[in-house]
Design a protein around this motif. Structure first.
Motif, PDB file in Angstrom:
ATOM      1  N   GLY A 137       0.829  -1.189   0.000  1.00 55.01           N
ATOM      2  CA  GLY A 137       0.000   0.000   0.000  1.00 55.01           C
ATOM      3  C   GLY A 137       0.863   1.238   0.000  1.00 55.01           C
ATOM      4  N   THR A 138       1.352   1.608   1.177  1.00 57.43           N
ATOM      5  CA  THR A 138       2.242   2.763   1.285  1.00 57.43           C
ATOM      6  C   THR A 138       3.652   2.418   0.845  1.00 57.43           C
ATOM      7  OG1 THR A 138       0.946   3.616   3.129  1.00 57.43           O
ATOM      8  CG2 THR A 138       3.144   4.525   2.861  1.00 57.43           C
ATOM      9  N   ILE A 139       4.041   1.158   1.068  1.00 58.85           N
ATOM     10  CA  ILE A 139       5.398   0.701   0.744  1.00 58.85           C
ATOM     11  C   ILE A 139       5.338  -0.440  -0.262  1.00 58.85           C
ATOM     12  CG2 ILE A 139       7.471  -0.414   1.664  1.00 58.85           C
ATOM     13  CD1 ILE A 139       6.989   1.046   4.267  1.00 58.85           C
ATOM     14  N   ILE A 140       6.219  -0.398  -1.251  1.00 62.62           N
ATOM     15  CA  ILE A 140       6.397  -1.495  -2.196  1.00 62.62           C
ATOM     16  C   ILE A 140       7.796  -2.062  -1.991  1.00 62.62           C
ATOM     17  CG2 ILE A 140       6.460  -2.203  -4.617  1.00 62.62           C
ATOM     18  CD1 ILE A 140       4.637   0.123  -5.270  1.00 62.62           C
ATOM     19  N   ALA A 141       7.868  -3.335  -1.594  1.00 65.40           N
ATOM     20  CA  ALA A 141       9.148  -4.006  -1.379  1.00 65.40           C
ATOM     21  C   ALA A 141       9.544  -4.768  -2.636  1.00 65.40           C
ATOM     22  CB  ALA A 141       9.056  -4.963  -0.192  1.00 65.40           C
ATOM     23  N   LYS A 142      10.831  -4.667  -3.018  1.00 71.42           N
ATOM     24  CA  LYS A 142      11.315  -5.271  -4.253  1.00 71.42           C
ATOM     25  C   LYS A 142      12.585  -6.078  -3.988  1.00 71.42           C
ATOM     26  CE  LYS A 142       9.574  -1.368  -6.943  1.00 71.42           C
ATOM     27  NZ  LYS A 142       9.840  -0.399  -8.019  1.00 71.42           N
ATOM     28  N   ALA A 143      12.753  -7.163  -4.717  1.00 70.92           N
ATOM     29  CA  ALA A 143      13.964  -7.975  -4.572  1.00 70.92           C
ATOM     30  C   ALA A 143      14.212  -8.738  -5.862  1.00 70.92           C
ATOM     31  CB  ALA A 143      13.843  -8.947  -3.403  1.00 70.92           C
ATOM     32  N   GLY A 144      15.489  -9.058  -6.110  1.00 70.50           N
ATOM     33  CA  GLY A 144      15.797  -9.793  -7.321  1.00 70.50           C
ATOM     34  C   GLY A 144      17.145 -10.489  -7.264  1.00 70.50           C
TER      35      GLY A 144
ATOM     36  N   TYR B 185      31.712 -14.100 -22.999  1.00 66.28           N
ATOM     37  CA  TYR B 185      31.984 -15.276 -23.828  1.00 66.28           C
ATOM     38  C   TYR B 185      33.227 -16.029 -23.358  1.00 66.28           C
ATOM     39  CZ  TYR B 185      28.688 -12.781 -26.778  1.00 66.28           C
ATOM     40  OH  TYR B 185      27.587 -12.103 -27.239  1.00 66.28           O
ATOM     41  N   VAL B 186      33.541 -15.935 -22.072  1.00 69.85           N
ATOM     42  CA  VAL B 186      34.676 -16.661 -21.491  1.00 69.85           C
ATOM     43  C   VAL B 186      34.147 -17.907 -20.791  1.00 69.85           C
ATOM     44  CG1 VAL B 186      36.557 -16.584 -19.815  1.00 69.85           C
ATOM     45  CG2 VAL B 186      36.006 -14.552 -21.176  1.00 69.85           C
ATOM     46  N   ASP B 187      34.566 -19.092 -21.237  1.00 65.17           N
ATOM     47  CA  ASP B 187      34.134 -20.334 -20.613  1.00 65.17           C
ATOM     48  C   ASP B 187      34.569 -20.364 -19.150  1.00 65.17           C
ATOM     49  OD1 ASP B 187      32.905 -21.392 -22.854  1.00 65.17           O
ATOM     50  OD2 ASP B 187      34.733 -22.367 -23.581  1.00 65.17           O
ATOM     51  N   GLY B 188      33.650 -20.726 -18.277  1.00 63.15           N
ATOM     52  CA  GLY B 188      33.951 -20.819 -16.851  1.00 63.15           C
ATOM     53  C   GLY B 188      33.736 -19.541 -16.079  1.00 63.15           C
ATOM     54  N   ALA B 189      33.580 -18.420 -16.767  1.00 63.08           N
ATOM     55  CA  ALA B 189      33.353 -17.141 -16.088  1.00 63.08           C
ATOM     56  C   ALA B 189      31.859 -16.973 -15.799  1.00 63.08           C
ATOM     57  CB  ALA B 189      33.844 -15.988 -16.940  1.00 63.08           C
ATOM     58  N   SER B 190      31.540 -16.509 -14.592  1.00 63.61           N
ATOM     59  CA  SER B 190      30.134 -16.334 -14.220  1.00 63.61           C
ATOM     60  C   SER B 190      29.987 -15.172 -13.249  1.00 63.61           C
ATOM     61  CB  SER B 190      29.584 -17.617 -13.581  1.00 63.61           C
ATOM     62  OG  SER B 190      30.254 -17.887 -12.356  1.00 63.61           O
ATOM     63  N   THR B 191      28.755 -14.720 -13.114  1.00 66.38           N
ATOM     64  CA  THR B 191      28.434 -13.619 -12.205  1.00 66.38           C
ATOM     65  C   THR B 191      27.141 -13.931 -11.472  1.00 66.38           C
ATOM     66  OG1 THR B 191      29.443 -12.005 -13.702  1.00 66.38           O
ATOM     67  CG2 THR B 191      27.963 -11.150 -12.019  1.00 66.38           C
ATOM     68  N   ASN B 192      27.146 -13.717 -10.144  1.00 74.75           N
ATOM     69  CA  ASN B 192      25.931 -13.790  -9.342  1.00 74.75           C
ATOM     70  C   ASN B 192      25.667 -12.416  -8.737  1.00 74.75           C
ATOM     71  OD1 ASN B 192      25.199 -16.624  -9.538  1.00 74.75           O
ATOM     72  ND2 ASN B 192      27.062 -17.031  -8.381  1.00 74.75           N
ATOM     73  N   GLU B 193      24.404 -12.011  -8.690  1.00 85.22           N
ATOM     74  CA  GLU B 193      24.098 -10.657  -8.236  1.00 85.22           C
ATOM     75  C   GLU B 193      22.715 -10.577  -7.589  1.00 85.22           C
ATOM     76  OE1 GLU B 193      25.261  -8.869 -11.848  1.00 85.22           O
ATOM     77  OE2 GLU B 193      23.441  -9.386 -12.929  1.00 85.22           O
ATOM     78  N   TYR B 194      22.560  -9.548  -6.742  1.00 83.71           N
ATOM     79  CA  TYR B 194      21.349  -9.410  -5.946  1.00 83.71           C
ATOM     80  C   TYR B 194      20.930  -7.940  -5.879  1.00 83.71           C
ATOM     81  CZ  TYR B 194      23.281 -13.860  -4.407  1.00 83.71           C
ATOM     82  OH  TYR B 194      23.833 -15.111  -4.376  1.00 83.71           O
ATOM     83  N   GLN B 195      19.649  -7.720  -5.654  1.00 88.93           N
ATOM     84  CA  GLN B 195      19.108  -6.366  -5.540  1.00 88.93           C
ATOM     85  C   GLN B 195      17.939  -6.363  -4.557  1.00 88.93           C
ATOM     86  OE1 GLN B 195      19.235  -3.199  -6.678  1.00 88.93           O
ATOM     87  NE2 GLN B 195      17.144  -2.445  -6.645  1.00 88.93           N
TER      88      GLN B 195
END
Length: 361
Positions: free
Chosen positions: A251-258, A267-277
């Motif tokens: 209502g007053t607040i909208i909580a977001k996450a991802g 394009y590098v084999d084995g390279a990866s990224t994990n991320e949060y918001q």
């Protein structure tokens, strides 16, 4: 008398036909003024830079466009959308100078959903803002550190194409109808590789999908995209992007996450990224919104000199003046750190403060 009746009948038929089709001219004008500071940005050390800027499109890219629909009967419509981007501060065309670089599609829409072809916005990009605070603009935390977000600014990454593909040339896209709050989408972007020139780069093949749920206070999206540049058969790896995000409206607040994941980064084999918001929108009044968020992203096995962690936070506001015009502003700060940082590879730092206005027509 008979001729007059015939003429009236023709005019009436013409008016009925015109009533069944429509064309709309629309646009967004978005510009902000701010100050930005960057220190040692990029894969290699560079001189620190501070500048005052006037920039177009902080919340939404400035654009003008024409869209329309024709009623074909039986619930079927022919549709089109031609959308041209531009910079308010310089008047230059966006998207590399393409006339309709933001979108140029034509298709059919009905009870089965929607099918379009042309230069289309891809499903992975379509719902990025569902978990993003700061109006999903360039001042948001995720925009400045996450690879699964539009606007990723390559902290400690020498590849200028580090972000995912937002729009695809030569694209087929299908969207399902709304089924109890669920809407799915899938697109396929042709690489248009000529059979007679297998050793020549022709383009990039992209498959993009999303599944969106929006019903009541809860909404969320699961999206996946894979991209393969085409050179000769078997010589190019493919990279991929995954995003799971959502929000809850109290209502007053909208909580977001991802959460986001990038595989075979650059394009590098084995390279990866994990991320949060995570983020919050707080409705102070019907006209005034406070918004903020925190984001973190970590690259693994990408740079020989070590893994990189990027963190950013942002805080801002939106003041609505009318249905078509609002003011906005905010502050964003981010830092990129290597796990074995040395004097030769210092932290990359950035902060931005800006105020802007957006008008729609």
């Amino acid at each position: 008398m008979k001729k007059s009746l015939v003429a009236l009948a023709v005019l009436a038929a013409s008016g009925a036909a015109m009533a069944q089709s429509s064309v709309t001219l629309y646009g967004v004008i978005d510009v902000f003024v701010g100050s930005s500071s960057t220190q040692n940005k990029g894969n290699l050390p560079v001189a620190s830079l501070r500048q005052t800027v006037e920039t177009s499109g902080s919340v939404n890219g400035s654009r003008w466009g024409m869209k329309g629909a024709e009623d074909l009967g039986g619930g079927l419509k022919a549709i089109f959308d031609l959308q041209s981007g531009f910079s308010v501060d310089t008047g230059a065309s966006g998207q590399g100078g393409l006339l309709f670089g933001r979108q140029s599609i034509v298709g059919l829409q009905g009870g089965f959903g929607k099918v379009v072809v042309g230069r289309a916005i891809l499903p992975f990009y379509d719902n990025e803002g569902m978990n993003d605070s700061m109006l999903n603009g360039s001042l948001s935390a995720q925009s400045n550190v996450m690879r699964t977000a539009n606007g990723f600014n390559t902290f400690y990454d020498a590849n200028p194409a580090a972000g995912y593909v937002l729009r695809g040339n030569n694209t087929f896209r299908y969207d399902t109808p709304n089924l109890a709050g669920f809407v799915g989408a899938v697109s396929y972007t042709l690489d248009e590789k000529a059979a007679t020139s297998l050793s020549t780069t022709a383009g990039i093949r992209v498959i993009s999908t999303s599944l969106v749920y929006a019903n009541g206070p809860v909404s969320g999206v699961l999206a996946y995209q894979t991209e393969k540049p085409v050179t000769s058969p078997g010589t190019a790896t493919d990279r991929n992007f995954t995003r799971l995000s959502g929000q809850y409206d109290f209502g007053t607040i909208i909580a977001k996450a991802g959460y986001g994941h990038a595989g075979k980064v650059d394009y590098v084999d084995g390279a990866s990224t994990n991320e949060y918001q995570i983020g919050l929108d707080f409705k102070v009044t019907d006209a005034f919104l406070l918004t903020g968020g925190v984001s973190q992203s970590k690259d693994k096995n990408l740079l020989a000199s070590g893994d990189v962690k990027r963190t950013a936070f942002a805080l801002g506001y939106k003041y609505t003046m009318s249905k078509r015009t609002f003011l906005y502003g905010g502050y964003e700060a981010g830092v990129g750190k290597k796990n074995n940082a040395t004097a030769a590879t210092p932290d990359a730092k950035q902060n931005i403060f800006a105020m802007g206005v957006q008008h729609r027509f």
